[in-house]
Write a protein that holds these residues in place. Structure first.
Motif, PDB file in Angstrom:
ATOM      1  N   ASN A  51      50.150  50.291  25.914  1.00 51.10           N
ATOM      2  CA  ASN A  51      50.335  48.899  26.351  1.00 51.10           C
ATOM      3  C   ASN A  51      49.080  48.049  26.282  1.00 51.10           C
ATOM      4  OD1 ASN A  51      53.061  49.386  27.059  1.00 51.10           O
ATOM      5  ND2 ASN A  51      52.361  50.398  28.931  1.00 51.10           N
ATOM      6  N   ASP A  52      47.960  48.604  25.850  1.00 50.60           N
ATOM      7  CA  ASP A  52      46.746  47.795  25.855  1.00 50.60           C
ATOM      8  C   ASP A  52      45.788  48.309  24.803  1.00 50.60           C
ATOM      9  OD1 ASP A  52      45.555  50.096  26.961  1.00 50.60           O
ATOM     10  OD2 ASP A  52      46.017  49.400  28.988  1.00 50.60           O
ATOM     11  N   ASP A  53      44.562  47.768  24.826  1.00 49.36           N
ATOM     12  CA  ASP A  53      43.573  48.109  23.810  1.00 49.36           C
ATOM     13  C   ASP A  53      42.683  49.270  24.214  1.00 49.36           C
ATOM     14  OD1 ASP A  53      44.472  46.054  22.231  1.00 49.36           O
ATOM     15  OD2 ASP A  53      43.124  44.586  23.127  1.00 49.36           O
ATOM     16  N   THR A  54      42.974  49.928  25.327  1.00 48.50           N
ATOM     17  CA  THR A  54      42.126  51.022  25.774  1.00 48.50           C
ATOM     18  C   THR A  54      42.469  52.306  25.028  1.00 48.50           C
ATOM     19  OG1 THR A  54      43.656  51.614  27.542  1.00 48.50           O
ATOM     20  CG2 THR A  54      41.937  50.014  28.075  1.00 48.50           C
ATOM     21  N   PHE A  55      41.529  53.235  25.049  1.00 48.73           N
ATOM     22  CA  PHE A  55      41.755  54.526  24.425  1.00 48.73           C
ATOM     23  C   PHE A  55      41.791  55.600  25.486  1.00 48.73           C
ATOM     24  CE2 PHE A  55      40.373  52.241  20.706  1.00 48.73           C
ATOM     25  CZ  PHE A  55      41.060  52.846  19.662  1.00 48.73           C
ATOM     26  N   VAL A  62      31.631  48.110  35.363  1.00 46.61           N
ATOM     27  CA  VAL A  62      30.676  48.321  36.455  1.00 46.61           C
ATOM     28  C   VAL A  62      30.615  49.797  36.833  1.00 46.61           C
ATOM     29  CG1 VAL A  62      30.240  47.872  38.905  1.00 46.61           C
ATOM     30  CG2 VAL A  62      30.803  45.974  37.372  1.00 46.61           C
ATOM     31  N   ILE A  63      31.760  50.463  36.906  1.00 46.94           N
ATOM     32  CA  ILE A  63      31.763  51.901  37.205  1.00 46.94           C
ATOM     33  C   ILE A  63      30.985  52.657  36.123  1.00 46.94           C
ATOM     34  CG2 ILE A  63      33.232  53.947  37.372  1.00 46.94           C
ATOM     35  CD1 ILE A  63      33.283  52.191  39.862  1.00 46.94           C
ATOM     36  N   LEU A 101      36.574  41.619  41.043  1.00 51.01           N
ATOM     37  CA  LEU A 101      36.346  42.156  39.707  1.00 51.01           C
ATOM     38  C   LEU A 101      37.699  42.362  39.025  1.00 51.01           C
ATOM     39  CD1 LEU A 101      33.719  44.981  40.442  1.00 51.01           C
ATOM     40  CD2 LEU A 101      33.248  42.675  39.624  1.00 51.01           C
ATOM     41  N   ASN A 102      37.856  41.853  37.815  1.00 44.57           N
ATOM     42  CA  ASN A 102      39.100  42.152  37.124  1.00 44.57           C
ATOM     43  C   ASN A 102      39.042  43.561  36.551  1.00 44.57           C
ATOM     44  OD1 ASN A 102      37.648  42.039  34.703  1.00 44.57           O
ATOM     45  ND2 ASN A 102      38.429  40.029  34.123  1.00 44.57           N
ATOM     46  N   ARG A 103      40.092  43.979  35.877  1.00 42.91           N
ATOM     47  CA  ARG A 103      40.170  45.366  35.417  1.00 42.91           C
ATOM     48  C   ARG A 103      39.013  45.729  34.493  1.00 42.91           C
ATOM     49  NH1 ARG A 103      46.031  47.244  33.398  1.00 42.91           N
ATOM     50  NH2 ARG A 103      44.708  49.018  32.882  1.00 42.91           N
ATOM     51  N   VAL A 104      38.727  44.863  33.536  1.00 40.63           N
ATOM     52  CA  VAL A 104      37.661  45.156  32.577  1.00 40.63           C
ATOM     53  C   VAL A 104      36.317  45.217  33.284  1.00 40.63           C
ATOM     54  CG1 VAL A 104      36.427  44.270  30.553  1.00 40.63           C
ATOM     55  CG2 VAL A 104      38.924  44.174  30.629  1.00 40.63           C
ATOM     56  N   GLN A 105      36.056  44.274  34.166  1.00 38.40           N
ATOM     57  CA  GLN A 105      34.786  44.260  34.888  1.00 38.40           C
ATOM     58  C   GLN A 105      34.636  45.488  35.774  1.00 38.40           C
ATOM     59  OE1 GLN A 105      35.361  40.478  36.758  1.00 38.40           O
ATOM     60  NE2 GLN A 105      34.476  39.302  35.068  1.00 38.40           N
ATOM     61  N   TYR A 106      35.696  45.868  36.463  1.00 35.55           N
ATOM     62  CA  TYR A 106      35.655  47.051  37.324  1.00 35.55           C
ATOM     63  C   TYR A 106      35.311  48.286  36.493  1.00 35.55           C
ATOM     64  CZ  TYR A 106      37.156  50.379  40.945  1.00 35.55           C
ATOM     65  OH  TYR A 106      37.207  51.395  41.866  1.00 35.55           O
ATOM     66  N   ARG A 107      36.002  48.443  35.382  1.00 39.12           N
ATOM     67  CA  ARG A 107      35.741  49.596  34.510  1.00 39.12           C
ATOM     68  C   ARG A 107      34.299  49.606  34.028  1.00 39.12           C
ATOM     69  NH1 ARG A 107      38.655  48.654  29.360  1.00 39.12           N
ATOM     70  NH2 ARG A 107      36.715  47.615  28.822  1.00 39.12           N
ATOM     71  N   GLY A 157      27.371  55.979  35.018  1.00 42.53           N
ATOM     72  CA  GLY A 157      27.233  56.655  33.739  1.00 42.53           C
ATOM     73  C   GLY A 157      28.427  57.502  33.368  1.00 42.53           C
ATOM     74  N   VAL A 158      29.604  57.173  33.892  1.00 38.21           N
ATOM     75  CA  VAL A 158      30.821  57.905  33.540  1.00 38.21           C
ATOM     76  C   VAL A 158      31.612  57.086  32.528  1.00 38.21           C
ATOM     77  CG1 VAL A 158      30.998  59.206  35.673  1.00 38.21           C
ATOM     78  CG2 VAL A 158      31.992  56.928  35.566  1.00 38.21           C
ATOM     79  N   ASP A 159      32.020  57.723  31.450  1.00 41.34           N
ATOM     80  CA  ASP A 159      32.714  57.016  30.376  1.00 41.34           C
ATOM     81  C   ASP A 159      34.217  57.280  30.461  1.00 41.34           C
ATOM     82  OD1 ASP A 159      33.147  55.464  28.179  1.00 41.34           O
ATOM     83  OD2 ASP A 159      32.637  57.018  26.721  1.00 41.34           O
ATOM     84  N   THR A 160      34.812  56.888  31.557  1.00 38.52           N
ATOM     85  CA  THR A 160      36.261  57.012  31.736  1.00 38.52           C
ATOM     86  C   THR A 160      36.805  55.663  32.192  1.00 38.52           C
ATOM     87  OG1 THR A 160      35.996  57.723  34.047  1.00 38.52           O
ATOM     88  CG2 THR A 160      36.102  59.450  32.364  1.00 38.52           C
ATOM     89  N   ASP A 161      38.114  55.510  32.090  1.00 44.71           N
ATOM     90  CA  ASP A 161      38.743  54.277  32.553  1.00 44.71           C
ATOM     91  C   ASP A 161      39.515  54.565  33.838  1.00 44.71           C
ATOM     92  OD1 ASP A 161      39.938  51.874  32.965  1.00 44.71           O
ATOM     93  OD2 ASP A 161      41.081  51.840  31.100  1.00 44.71           O
ATOM     94  N   PRO A 162      38.958  54.189  34.986  1.00 47.15           N
ATOM     95  CA  PRO A 162      39.636  54.478  36.255  1.00 47.15           C
ATOM     96  C   PRO A 162      40.726  53.475  36.612  1.00 47.15           C
ATOM     97  CG  PRO A 162      37.576  53.360  36.691  1.00 47.15           C
ATOM     98  CD  PRO A 162      37.674  53.497  35.185  1.00 47.15           C
TER      99      PRO A 162
END
Length: 773
Positions: free
Chosen positions: A218-222, A140-141, A132-138, A146-151
């Motif tokens: 450094n990226d598009d995440t918040f 899937v978690i 799983l790449n980073r986006v897919q891992y995030r 049902g957690v809305d965080t970026d691990p």
């Protein structure tokens, strides 16, 4: 295989060589004439003296090229194409072929290559095992718990292959990376499973400040920014922070205080909490990251007046008090443990812990009831008995060692998140008999990670379990395109296909006031492209709409930036009709991503069109040829226009080979400045000249003329490029010669259905490469 070479070869295959523009016939006799006469003569005269036999130079043998299986020797053919077209071979000290000789060889190669590849029985390679790449891992978690965080903040950026970050050969796990997955699994399990019953107690009163969402550096995440109250050591007027909490009943409560400190020394800072004017307890603040402190107190019903006071540490006589920053109080929660029940646990916990030990159910049975359905979703297929048993054993062992049932579940959850069955999109290997159809669960995974970039949902799981997914495929594809999660595909695919990575570092010249408003619309410009692409697919519009649309989607700030009719500020993105401002080539995101901070670049823009819209990326410039700026310093001082500078650059014959293909395409976009605004005067102050003549002799008048070329004589080339890019993304692997049949079949099917966009997605999903392992 080098992806640039492959793209060039596919371009040849389709008979659309933009560099020569020669109309190519596809008759078998011409193909055979090439194989029997033209190619042997050319190779013998210019190549075989160095590239034949076991001692062939560069380990590239060409003397058996025509007699070999062309699909198996595809890599060699693409090298020949690049070397001959760029005039890199024959070497400079050898006799050079005449221009018409090169043209006959390259154009004759096209029908021969096409016929042999379409007739080839070569089997597409299997989709490789991929993490799983980073986006897919995030994602899937998020969907699993049902957690809305970026691990994934611990993870390095995924390696790019063939333009995309989901390519199996680049998604392996190193020991260092595995350590990060172990760390993330521990943090995720702790966030999902509540092991302290006090943390499940219902909150009856709170003091907190709404968090602010901020873009990562450094990226598009918040992320979330601390927004709590800063408590200084000596507040103005001597008044400390006070707050009145309403206590519902006389009972024992848990008071939770979350805080951090600045400039902490060897001793913790102290925050005193007064209730009703009397100090009730102190909170040690020993960390510069947010930490919780919990205190149990009995409180009477009614209003409880709290005051929060930083306590200065005592300073020995004669010593100077250390400098300390304020304490940040982020939130205060008052919870009531006596009202705790299963329903008061957080939703992620309740989603996982669906059973507990009881008089009628022992620990093993309760753990099985949890991990059989959970592992099915986490592993994206029914787990084996042994896989479930290993997770259950962790719960039993923890419980027998004195830990609570919830603590055992938390430990087993960590193990599950570190399993290869979770971390990889795994499929059973091919048997000795060659390719096999993917099973229904494998198909569900391929669909979901293609169109949603996440795990299958319940409907896909149910259809796979019942063995009816293939029969209902069209319905599920339409449903998935209509789902909100489809926007994840649109975002991920467009960013990578259109090379938006450059936008992260792009900063227009701050000295030029014309560019001052770009920062205000940077995010909106990217969002415009995402929504535009999604609209074309969701409305099943012709794929050529991506080039020649007469509408776009803009918000108030972007409409003002473009000079379009006003859009209400609170209306969000609206679909607006535009003339001369529609399609990817006119969008600020694309035009800024293909510019320099101080000037436009016909070279960058032309090369971008060749690579991303026509699948004909130019080779890198020869190492001994100076770049435009250094080779034209004198021209720059003489105030030559950029067009004139490029003409001088093309006077070098080695430069002209590629620049004759690149520059005209870029000139057609000169009517737009570096941030995508329409202009009439170029960077040197001269009137814009957006005319161009392609090597084929076709005349182009600005962006509208370029659009007509791309949706007219170059339409099949554009569609083949887009098909290949989307196939790479969907399959998670680089292109293969066997994919040529799928590309051609998809283009033929599109032509029969007016190039409707969903035909592209359906064509890829129906292909042997997508359906077989």
């Amino acid at each position: 295989m080098n992806q640039n070479l492959y793209g060039m070869a596919v371009l040849l295959l389709l008979g659309m060589r933009i560099c020569s523009g020669t109309a190519l016939a596809q008759e078998p006799d011409r193909s055979e004439q090439f194989v029997q006469e033209t190619a042997p003569a050319f190779l013998t005269k210019h190549c075989l003296s160095c590239h034949s036999g076991k001692a062939a130079k560069g380990m590239t043998r060409l003397d058996d090229l025509l007699a070999s299986d062309w699909a198996d020797r595809y890599g060699t053919w693409t090298k020949v194409i690049e070397q001959v077209e760029s005039r890199s071979m024959p070497p400079a000290d050898k006799t050079q072929p005449a221009a018409d000789e090169v043209d006959r060889f390259l154009t004759g190669l096209q029908p021969a290559l096409k016929q042999r590849l379409l007739a080839s029985t070569r089997v597409p390679p299997p989709t490789p095992l991929r993490r799983l790449n980073r986006v897919q891992y995030r994602n899937v978690i998020r969907d699993l718990f049902g957690v809305d965080t970026d691990p994934t903040t611990h993870l390095p950026a995924d390696e790019i292959g063939y333009g995309f970050d989901n390519i199996g050969e680049h998604l392996m796990i190193s020991p260092i990376l595995m350590e990060q997955y172990l760390r993330m699994a521990k943090e995720i399990a702790a966030a999902v499973i509540t092991t302290d019953p006090d943390d499940a107690a219902p909150v009856v009163a709170r003091l907190e400040w709404p968090p602010a969402r901020v873009r990562g550096p450094n990226d598009d995440t918040f992320g979330l920014e601390f927004t709590g109250k800063k408590l200084p050591w000596a507040p103005p007027g001597g008044k400390f922070l006070a707050h009145a909490f309403e206590i519902p009943d006389d009972d024992e409560y848990v008071i939770k205080v979350q805080a951090l400190g600045e400039n902490i020394g060897p001793k913790p800072l102290q925050l005193a909490v007064d209730i009703g004017g009397t100090e009730a307890f102190r909170v040690p603040v020993a960390s510069s990251s947010l930490t919780w402190t919990k205190v149990r107190l009995r409180l009477p019903k009614g209003t409880a007046d709290f005051t929060f006071r930083p306590i200065p540490e005592p300073v020995p006589k004669g010593e100077k008090a250390p400098k300390r920053g304020p304490i940040l109080l982020e939130r205060v929660l008052i919870a009531r443990p006596s009202q705790t029940s299963d329903s008061t646990y957080p939703e992620p916990h309740r989603r996982v812990v669906v059973a507990r030990p009881s008089k009628t159910r022992n620990v093993r049975e309760a753990a099985e009831a949890i991990f059989e359905p959970l592992a099915t979703r986490a592993y994206r297929r029914p787990p084996t008995r042994e896989q479930v048993a290993r997770l259950v054993a962790i719960v039993e062992q923890a419980h027998s060692g004195g830990q609570s049932f919830d603590q055992g579940v938390q430990l087993a959850l960590q193990a599950m998140l570190c399993s290869p069955n979770f971390l990889f999109i795994a499929e059973a290997e091919r048997g000795a008999g060659g390719p096999r159809p993917v099973d229904e669960f494998e198909l569900a995974n391929r669909l979901s990670f293609f169109l949603w970039n996440t795990m299958p949902d319940t409907e896909l799981f149910d259809a796979a379990r019942a063995g009816r997914l293939r029969k209902e495929l069209d319905r599920h594809v339409d449903r998935m395109i209509g789902d909100a999660r489809f926007e994840e595909f649109c975002r991920s695919f467009t960013h990578q296909w259109l090379k938006f990575a450059r936008l992260k570092e792009f900063r227009p010249d701050p000295k030029n006031k014309r560019y001052a408003d770009f920062e205000q619309v940077r995010d909106s410009a990217v969002r415009e492209t995402e929504l535009f692409f999604a609209t074309v697919l969701r409305e099943d519009l012709p794929l050529t709409t991506l080039i020649d649309a007469e509408f776009s989607l803009v918000n108030e700030s972007l409409a003002r930036f473009y000079g379009l009719p006003k859009v209400q500020a609170d209306a969000g993105f609206q679909r607006v009709e535009v003339k001369g401002r529609g399609g990817l080539l006119t969008q600020a995101s694309v035009l800024a991503a293909t510019s320099f901070p101080t000037r436009t670049s016909p070279v960058v823009r032309g090369a971008w069109i060749l690579e991303n819209l026509l699948n004909a990326p130019p080779p890198p410039p020869p190492p001994d040829v100076p770049n435009l700026d250094s080779s034209n310093e004198a021209a720059s001082k003489s105030k030559l226009s950029l067009r004139q500078q490029l003409e001088k650059h093309r006077s070098n014959a080695r430069c002209a080979v590629c620049h004759n293909r690149i520059d005209p395409l870029g000139f057609a976009l000169e009517g737009f400045d570096i941030i995508g605004k329409v202009r009439r005067v170029d960077d040197s102050g001269q009137p814009v000249d957006a005319t161009a003549v392609l090597p084929s002799g076709e005349k182009v008048q600005g962006v509208e003329g370029l659009k007509k070329i791309l949706v007219g004589p170059r339409k099949e080339q554009f569609l083949s490029c887009l098909t290949e890019k989307m196939m790479i993304y969907a399959l998670g692997r680089g292109p293969d010669p066997a994919d040529v049949r799928t590309i051609q079949a998809t283009i033929d099917a599109l032509a029969r259905d007016q190039d409707r966009s969903r035909g592209l997605i359906r064509g890829i999903i129906a292909s042997p490469a997508f359906n077989n392992r």
